[in-house]
Design a protein around this motif. Structure first.
Motif, PDB file in Angstrom:
ATOM      1  N   ALA A 100     -36.114  -8.251  -3.407  1.00 56.83           N
ATOM      2  CA  ALA A 100     -35.572  -7.078  -4.116  1.00 56.83           C
ATOM      3  C   ALA A 100     -35.530  -7.268  -5.622  1.00 56.83           C
ATOM      4  O   ALA A 100     -34.643  -6.766  -6.288  1.00 56.83           O
ATOM      5  CB  ALA A 100     -34.193  -6.718  -3.575  1.00 56.83           C
ATOM      6  N   THR A 147     -28.370  -0.337   0.086  1.00 50.20           N
ATOM      7  CA  THR A 147     -27.689  -1.621   0.076  1.00 50.20           C
ATOM      8  C   THR A 147     -27.313  -1.957  -1.366  1.00 50.20           C
ATOM      9  O   THR A 147     -27.880  -1.407  -2.318  1.00 50.20           O
ATOM     10  CB  THR A 147     -28.589  -2.731   0.633  1.00 50.20           C
ATOM     11  N   GLU A 205     -30.275  -3.105  -3.300  1.00 47.71           N
ATOM     12  CA  GLU A 205     -31.163  -2.007  -3.696  1.00 47.71           C
ATOM     13  C   GLU A 205     -30.592  -1.266  -4.896  1.00 47.71           C
ATOM     14  O   GLU A 205     -31.323  -0.940  -5.840  1.00 47.71           O
ATOM     15  CB  GLU A 205     -31.348  -1.010  -2.549  1.00 47.71           C
ATOM     16  N   GLN A 222     -35.929  -4.406   2.246  1.00 44.81           N
ATOM     17  CA  GLN A 222     -34.487  -4.509   2.441  1.00 44.81           C
ATOM     18  C   GLN A 222     -33.953  -3.659   3.590  1.00 44.81           C
ATOM     19  O   GLN A 222     -32.799  -3.803   3.963  1.00 44.81           O
ATOM     20  CB  GLN A 222     -33.746  -4.120   1.154  1.00 44.81           C
TER      21      GLN A 222
END
Length: 106
Positions: free
Chosen positions: A39, A57, A60, A78
């Motif tokens: 990420a 998330t 993210e 993710q």
């Protein structure tokens, strides 16, 4: 099993719980994942046309803040497939001319 539809690539079935980036790659959609699924790069982002992956998330949210990424996008490294969906990868090997990067962990 869940069905993933990708424009210009068709529809394929994957086991629920599969990481989206791996599901795409394993079915011939050469999405980028330049940072190896950490990420950091956001090259694996996909537009969610249909379906749901839950709330963003925290990782993210942080990545998108840094890159200024728009809504309706998710990092395929993710999220896990939890039902039928349609996604459009933002960057692929073919569209970018870049190597995909290290394969994300399961």
């Amino acid at each position: 099993m869940a069905k993933i539809t990708v424009p210009d690539h068709g529809t394929f079935e994957v086991e629920e719980g599969t990481k989206l980036a791996l599901a795409l790659e394993d079915n011939g959609v050469h999405v980028l994942h330049r940072c190896g699924g950490n990420a950091k790069c956001t090259t694996c982002r996909v537009e969610v046309v249909d379906g749901e992956f839950g709330e963003l998330t925290e990782i993210e949210e942080e990545a998108f803040k840094k890159k200024g990424v728009e809504e309706k996008l998710r990092l395929s490294c993710q999220v896990r497939v939890n039902g039928n969906c349609e996604v459009k990868p933002a960057m692929t090997v073919e569209s970018s001319g870049l190597d995909a990067g290290p394969r994300p962990a399961e």
